[in-house]
Structure formats: structure tokens, C-alpha cells
Design a protein around this motif. Structure first.
Motif, mmCIF file in Angstrom:
data_model
loop_
_atom_site.group_PDB
_atom_site.id
_atom_site.type_symbol
_atom_site.label_atom_id
_atom_site.label_comp_id
_atom_site.label_asym_id
_atom_site.label_seq_id
_atom_site.Cartn_x
_atom_site.Cartn_y
_atom_site.Cartn_z
ATOM 1 N N GLU A 72 -7.082 2.548 -2.955
ATOM 2 C CA GLU A 72 -6.132 1.219 -3.178
ATOM 3 C C GLU A 72 -6.432 0.656 -4.298
ATOM 4 O O GLU A 72 -7.482 0.632 -4.873
ATOM 5 C CB GLU A 72 -6.202 0.444 -1.812
ATOM 6 N N LYS A 87 0.766 -1.266 0.156
ATOM 7 C CA LYS A 87 -0.097 0.087 -0.002
ATOM 8 C C LYS A 87 1.054 1.193 0.084
ATOM 9 O O LYS A 87 0.623 2.404 -0.714
ATOM 10 C CB LYS A 87 -0.872 -0.034 1.156
ATOM 11 N N LYS A 102 0.814 -2.585 5.369
ATOM 12 C CA LYS A 102 1.072 -2.466 3.864
ATOM 13 C C LYS A 102 0.459 -3.460 3.038
ATOM 14 O O LYS A 102 0.215 -2.993 1.762
ATOM 15 C CB LYS A 102 2.750 -2.636 3.500
#
Length: 239
Positions: free
Chosen positions: A209, A75, A104
Motif C-alpha cells: 500500500e 486500497k 478500502k
């Protein structure tokens, strides 16, 4: 030689519908991520770019490619990439409470918490300024370069809006600005079948995301879009 579909044992069980449909439509064999045998091509649903890279190094086509999977499953790297390329994000490496902290490589809202204490800051996680409109986000499904569907996800009982965490999902028509932003993101990456998520900050959609192994439950429950069949047709045309 046959196509290979890769899932972990746990995720294969949880996604039996997708496994059965893909294997049936493509004549694929289900394998675990440690499989290193022959494959006509590979559909990698492991969230591990190293699996894709292992096959790519042997000249085998992988859906999604390793470069995409690596970006989508880190991420912080993804936020840095998007920001560098002019895509608006909520600020990261953010220390002022409250802030959202997430692993992450988190998926489905797992491990994501809202922190009220500066001592909760963690350099090994993504620490991010929260969007103003908590419990609300936008999921866009993409196959190749084509936008397939978009849904608003809302959770009145949790700041995480994920459908799998009890949120509701409502069909959503992208504004011209949002459509332009989605197309710009699509132009920057090399995925085959994936999701793009946005949060809302003061009513404005802001990139959140990429979803590598994007789920399809919302679409099958709330629309007549057979997205897995569309994905399989995309793969057949690519061969």
C-alpha cells in the motif's frame, strides 16, 4: 497569507510533535479539514483527497496532491492501478479462505482481519490473498522522488506488523530488485511525502500500500533522520 496545515482535531492531538514542528519550521497555521479560507499553500494530513481538491481548484498548491491522496486512500483502486502498471501485488477480490479483509480506506492496520470463512467475503472491502510471511512487512519513506529510509517491521504476536500495534522495527537495506521496484512506483505517482509498504511472500517483497499521511515515529525513535525537517526543506525549495 500563511501556509496551512490540515489535520482533524483527533489526529492533530495524536500527532502534536509533527504539528508543532511543521508549524514552527514553515510558519504554518493549523486548521481542520472543513477550513475553506485563504492559504499560501496547504499541507493536507487529513487522508481526504476532497480537501486537497477544494484548494487545487482555486490554484493553491497542496502537499500531497489530490490525485495521490485519492489513490493512496482507496486500497482497491491502488491495487488495480499498480497491477495495471506492472507492479506485483497479492491477488485481490480473493474468495478462497484464508484471506485478509480490510476496509478500502483503512490505516494503521485498523479493521484488518484474517478470514477463515468464505462467507466473510465482502465486495465493499478489499479481500486479498495473504502473503506467506505474515507479521512482517517493509516500510519505505519517500520525499519527492528520493528514498529517505526503509525499515523492516515485524510482529510475532499479530499478522499485522504495524509499529503502532506493537511490532518491532529494524533498519533495512533494500536489495537492487527492491530499490528498482520502489523507483518504478515513485515514477508512477505524484506524492510529496509518503510511505510505500511491502509484504513478503516466500521472501519476496510485494507491494502492499501507499501511506498518504505517513508516520515518522519509527525514524525518530530509531535513527537520527529528522524527516519532518527534510520535508519542510523540500516544500521551501518547491516554492
Amino acid at each position: 497569507m500563511k501556509p496551512v496545515l490540515i489535520y482533524s482535531e483527533k489526529e492533530a492531538g495524536r500527532n502534536a510533535f509533527a504539528v508543532n514542528k511543521i508549524c514552527s519550521l514553515l510558519g504554518a497555521e493549523l486548521k481542520t479539514p472543513d477550513y475553506d479560507g485563504e492559504a499560501l499553500y496547504v499541507i493536507n494530513r487529513s487522508n481526504d483527497y476532497r480537501v486537497a481538491k477544494r484548494f487545487e481548484e482555486r490554484g493553491i498548491r497542496v502537499y500531497n496532491p489530490s490525485a495521490f491522496s485519492r489513490l493512496a486512500n482507496d486500497k482497491q483502486a491502488c491495487y488495480d492501478f499498480m497491477e495495471k502498471n506492472g507492479i506485483e501485488i497479492m491477488p485481490t477480490r480473493y474468495r478462497t479462505p484464508p484471506f485478509v479483509k480490510k476496509p478500502k480506506n483503512s490505516h494503521g492496520g485498523q479493521g484488518v482481519i484474517l478470514c477463515e470463512n468464505e462467507d466473510d467475503y465482502d465486495e465493499n472491502a478489499v479481500c486479498q490473498k495473504p502473503a506467506s510471511d505474515l507479521g512482517k512487512d517493509l516500510r519505505v519513506w519517500v520525499i519527492g522522488k528520493e528514498i529517505i529510509a526503509s525499515f523492516l517491521r515485524v510482529n510475532e504476536n499479530d499478522f499485522r506488523s504495524n509499529f503502532c500495534l506493537g511490532g518491532d522495527a529494524i533498519p533495512y537495506t533494500l536489495s537492487e530488485r527492491e530499490k528498482k521496484e520502489v523507483k518504478k512506483i515513485i515514477s508512477l505517482i505524484s506524492g510529496d511525502y509518503y510511505g510505500i509498504d511491502f509484504v513478503f511472500d516466500n521472501g519476496k517483497a510485494v507491494f502492499n500500500e501507499l501511506e498518504d499521511t505517513v508516520g515518522a515515529r519509527i525514524l525518530y525513535e530509531k535513527t537520527d533522520i529528522d524527516i519532518l525537517s527534510l520535508y519542510c526543506e523540500y516544500i521551501k525549495k518547491d516554492r
